[in-house]
Write an enzyme that holds these catalytic residues in place. Sequence first.
Site, PDB file in Angstrom:
ATOM      1  N   ASP A  96      -9.120  -7.279  -4.657  1.00  0.00           N
ATOM      2  CA  ASP A  96      -8.537  -6.008  -4.329  1.00  0.00           C
ATOM      3  C   ASP A  96      -8.984  -4.869  -5.665  1.00  0.00           C
ATOM      4  O   ASP A  96      -8.354  -4.952  -6.863  1.00  0.00           O
ATOM      5  CB  ASP A  96      -6.953  -5.880  -4.183  1.00  0.00           C
ATOM      6  CG  ASP A  96      -6.414  -4.446  -3.520  1.00  0.00           C
ATOM      7  OD1 ASP A  96      -7.168  -3.629  -3.949  1.00  0.00           O
ATOM      8  OD2 ASP A  96      -5.516  -4.450  -3.135  1.00  0.00           O
TER       9      ASP A  96
ATOM     10  N   ASP B  65       0.897  -0.981   0.165  1.00  0.00           N
ATOM     11  CA  ASP B  65       0.000  -0.013  -0.044  1.00  0.00           C
ATOM     12  C   ASP B  65       0.778   1.398  -0.174  1.00  0.00           C
ATOM     13  O   ASP B  65       1.783   1.300  -0.639  1.00  0.00           O
ATOM     14  CB  ASP B  65      -1.165   0.130   1.313  1.00  0.00           C
ATOM     15  CG  ASP B  65      -2.138   0.915   1.281  1.00  0.00           C
ATOM     16  OD1 ASP B  65      -3.103   0.738   0.685  1.00  0.00           O
ATOM     17  OD2 ASP B  65      -1.969   2.162   1.752  1.00  0.00           O
TER      18      ASP B  65
ATOM     19  N   GLY C 160      -7.864 -10.291  -0.063  1.00  0.00           N
ATOM     20  CA  GLY C 160      -8.105  -9.070  -0.539  1.00  0.00           C
ATOM     21  C   GLY C 160      -6.769  -8.180  -0.150  1.00  0.00           C
ATOM     22  O   GLY C 160      -5.719  -8.801   0.055  1.00  0.00           O
ATOM     23  N   HIS C 161      -6.900  -6.848   0.150  1.00  0.00           N
ATOM     24  CA  HIS C 161      -5.837  -6.069   0.307  1.00  0.00           C
ATOM     25  C   HIS C 161      -5.214  -6.334   1.564  1.00  0.00           C
ATOM     26  O   HIS C 161      -4.056  -6.048   1.752  1.00  0.00           O
ATOM     27  CB  HIS C 161      -6.418  -4.891   0.209  1.00  0.00           C
ATOM     28  CG  HIS C 161      -5.233  -3.468   0.269  1.00  0.00           C
ATOM     29  ND1 HIS C 161      -4.569  -3.095  -0.790  1.00  0.00           N
ATOM     30  CD2 HIS C 161      -5.114  -2.496   1.114  1.00  0.00           C
ATOM     31  CE1 HIS C 161      -4.030  -2.249  -0.738  1.00  0.00           C
ATOM     32  NE2 HIS C 161      -4.097  -1.918   0.474  1.00  0.00           N
ATOM     33  N   TRP C 162      -5.984  -6.976   2.597  1.00  0.00           N
ATOM     34  CA  TRP C 162      -5.654  -7.064   3.876  1.00  0.00           C
ATOM     35  C   TRP C 162      -5.043  -8.293   4.424  1.00  0.00           C
ATOM     36  O   TRP C 162      -5.890  -9.241   5.201  1.00  0.00           O
ATOM     37  CB  TRP C 162      -6.461  -6.401   5.054  1.00  0.00           C
ATOM     38  CG  TRP C 162      -6.515  -4.868   4.751  1.00  0.00           C
ATOM     39  CD1 TRP C 162      -7.671  -4.508   3.818  1.00  0.00           C
ATOM     40  CD2 TRP C 162      -5.895  -3.980   5.188  1.00  0.00           C
ATOM     41  NE1 TRP C 162      -7.460  -3.083   3.861  1.00  0.00           N
ATOM     42  CE2 TRP C 162      -6.356  -2.827   4.532  1.00  0.00           C
ATOM     43  CE3 TRP C 162      -4.893  -3.781   6.018  1.00  0.00           C
ATOM     44  CZ2 TRP C 162      -5.727  -1.452   5.076  1.00  0.00           C
ATOM     45  CZ3 TRP C 162      -4.101  -2.660   6.252  1.00  0.00           C
ATOM     46  CH2 TRP C 162      -4.721  -1.492   5.741  1.00  0.00           C
TER      47      TRP C 162
END
Length: 285
Positions: free
Chosen positions: A235, A101, A262-264
């Site tokens: 994502d 990120d 996903g992103h996390w």
Amino acid sequence: MPTVAHRTVEVDGVKIFYREAGPPDAPVLLLPHGYPSSSFQYRGLMPALADQWRLIAPDFPGFGYSEAPADFEYSFGGYAELLDKFLNVLGVRRFVLYLFDYGSQVGFQLAMKDPSRIAGLVIQNGDAYEETLGPKYGPLREYWESPTPERRVELAKAVSAEGLREEVLGEVPPQTAEKISPDLWQLSWPLMEPNRDIMVGFFLEILSSVRLYPQYQAYLREHQPPTLIVWGPQDGYMPAESARAYLKDLPKAELHLLEDGGHWLLESHLDEVVELIRPFLSRVA
């Protein structure tokens, strides 16, 4: 389970909070964080790896428990400069760098300062290829093309408790969402709210980093750092194509897509990520 220490150090007159775990003489894994969290996002990863590695995760000014002075340069470049000085204060000379990120944009700029310090890269949902940016970048692209006050106000609506929840849960399926603790946004927002203007300012700052993508790619092509890519493709900002794009410049990189992630990923797939990182660190560190 190894203990995580919570410390503060002064860097260029700014008090920086950081988490640290592992033997002080062990190889270092540096963990710059992303938006909207802080070093808190690494609270599970750090003790899971601290038996053999020294893990260091600072909070950037404006995030978490670090100070947020009014005269600080709130940009990815400003964070990279601070992180460079932070490492000097701690006496860290060489390290594996985790790129995620916002932390990936800071990390690339840090790596380019002195590529000899980088023992390897772990890239997790951190983009460096403009052509693969996902559909959720749409409103940001419109703002970059015409950064009007009206568009800034519209984007700023996402910098809220509900907006952070959406950032975290995003597009992941229910079986993944239920593994993500609401602490990730509920505890981030009270710390972030006083610095809301800083956060909104980063929506335009992202464009400056996108313009540096060709330099990031050139760094990868030239130096070929050993690289592990572990990615959650669910994502909207950074889909699977964003992960695969790295193979153009890093053909020897190890790539893993955790399909329902996903992103996390560190919230929902920590065990799988640890299983992938351990052998990689053993090879490069």
